[in-house]
Design a protein around this motif. Structure first.
Motif, PDB file in Angstrom:
ATOM      1  N   GLY A  71       0.802  -1.209   0.000  1.00  0.00           N
ATOM      2  CA  GLY A  71       0.000   0.000   0.000  1.00  0.00           C
ATOM      3  C   GLY A  71       0.837   1.262   0.000  1.00  0.00           C
ATOM      4  N   CYS A  72       2.123   1.108   0.137  1.00  0.00           N
ATOM      5  CA  CYS A  72       3.053   2.240   0.195  1.00  0.00           C
ATOM      6  C   CYS A  72       3.643   2.467  -1.201  1.00  0.00           C
ATOM      7  CB  CYS A  72       4.160   1.932   1.199  1.00  0.00           C
ATOM      8  SG  CYS A  72       5.607   3.004   1.109  1.00  0.00           S
ATOM      9  N   ARG A  89       5.496 -11.266  -0.723  1.00  0.00           N
ATOM     10  CA  ARG A  89       4.180 -11.263  -0.073  1.00  0.00           C
ATOM     11  C   ARG A  89       3.788  -9.842   0.323  1.00  0.00           C
ATOM     12  NH1 ARG A  89       3.311 -16.591   2.425  1.00  0.00           N
ATOM     13  NH2 ARG A  89       4.348 -18.011   0.986  1.00  0.00           N
ATOM     14  N   ASP A  90       2.710  -9.365  -0.249  1.00  0.00           N
ATOM     15  CA  ASP A  90       2.181  -8.032   0.046  1.00  0.00           C
ATOM     16  C   ASP A  90       1.346  -8.120   1.326  1.00  0.00           C
ATOM     17  OD1 ASP A  90       0.836  -5.628   0.206  1.00  0.00           O
ATOM     18  OD2 ASP A  90       0.039  -5.716  -1.833  1.00  0.00           O
ATOM     19  N   ILE A  91       1.855  -7.611   2.431  1.00  0.00           N
ATOM     20  CA  ILE A  91       1.147  -7.703   3.715  1.00  0.00           C
ATOM     21  C   ILE A  91       0.026  -6.685   3.823  1.00  0.00           C
ATOM     22  CG2 ILE A  91       3.039  -8.777   4.929  1.00  0.00           C
ATOM     23  CD1 ILE A  91       3.589  -5.961   6.168  1.00  0.00           C
ATOM     24  N   HIS A  92       0.012  -5.704   2.938  1.00  0.00           N
ATOM     25  CA  HIS A  92      -1.108  -4.762   2.953  1.00  0.00           C
ATOM     26  C   HIS A  92      -2.352  -5.452   2.392  1.00  0.00           C
ATOM     27  CE1 HIS A  92      -2.795  -0.757   3.296  1.00  0.00           C
ATOM     28  NE2 HIS A  92      -3.402  -0.978   2.155  1.00  0.00           N
ATOM     29  N   LEU A 115      -4.230   4.940   8.676  1.00  0.00           N
ATOM     30  CA  LEU A 115      -4.739   4.907   7.299  1.00  0.00           C
ATOM     31  C   LEU A 115      -4.277   3.686   6.513  1.00  0.00           C
ATOM     32  CD1 LEU A 115      -4.502   8.607   6.143  1.00  0.00           C
ATOM     33  CD2 LEU A 115      -6.531   7.298   6.729  1.00  0.00           C
ATOM     34  N   CYS A 116      -3.215   3.049   6.949  1.00  0.00           N
ATOM     35  CA  CYS A 116      -2.709   1.937   6.136  1.00  0.00           C
ATOM     36  C   CYS A 116      -3.025   0.587   6.762  1.00  0.00           C
ATOM     37  CB  CYS A 116      -1.216   2.095   5.871  1.00  0.00           C
ATOM     38  SG  CYS A 116      -0.191   2.157   7.338  1.00  0.00           S
ATOM     39  N   ARG A 117      -4.173   0.459   7.364  1.00  0.00           N
ATOM     40  CA  ARG A 117      -4.601  -0.853   7.878  1.00  0.00           C
ATOM     41  C   ARG A 117      -4.690  -1.841   6.718  1.00  0.00           C
ATOM     42  NH1 ARG A 117      -3.353  -1.826  12.544  1.00  0.00           N
ATOM     43  NH2 ARG A 117      -4.544  -3.711  12.291  1.00  0.00           N
TER      44      ARG A 117
END
Length: 132
Positions: A18-19, A41-44, A127-129
């Protein structure tokens, strides 16, 4: 929940998809990874694999984490060195740095400052949950 283990000889790298800055850097590495040497692996998008390794989501968002093929968890500059050892064009640098822990410790100190700034400017307000 099944445990997340790396494939033999293949590290798992957790990153914040997400970043924008993180996506750009990891995208660069992924384009180089034509042999699929790293499991990205995208943890977002999916934070579930973190729990199998006892890594809290906030921890993973504050510093890049990776699981080495031997199962050891690495974070910060140590995670980058692990990734670099598996990628073309960076492999030589990863191999050299792997043998110079004091240099990686200094890199990690700088990375810690950058990561703290990134966390505060992007995530501290919630905001980045992760998407669930």
């Amino acid at each position: 929940m099944p445990e997340t283990l790396p494939a033999p000889g293949r590290p798992i790298v957790f990153f914040d998809g997400g970043c924008p800055l993180c996506r750009r850097e990891i995208g660069h590495y992924q384009r180089l990874d034509t042999a699929a040497a790293v499991d990205w692996r995208d943890i977002h998008a999916d934070a579930e694999p973190l729990a199998a390794r006892g890594i809290e989501w906030e921890q993973a968002m504050q510093r890049m984490h990776a699981i080495a093929p031997d199962g050891q968890v690495r974070s910060g500059a140590w995670a980058f060195v692990l990734v670099w050892r598996h990628l073309p064009y960076y492999r030589w640098m990863g191999a050299v740095l792997h043998r110079l822990p004091p240099v990686v410790w200094m890199m990690d100190a700088v990375y810690r400052l950058f990561a703290r700034y990134r966390w505060r400017s992007r995530c501290a307000d919630g905001l980045c949950r992760p998407d669930r």
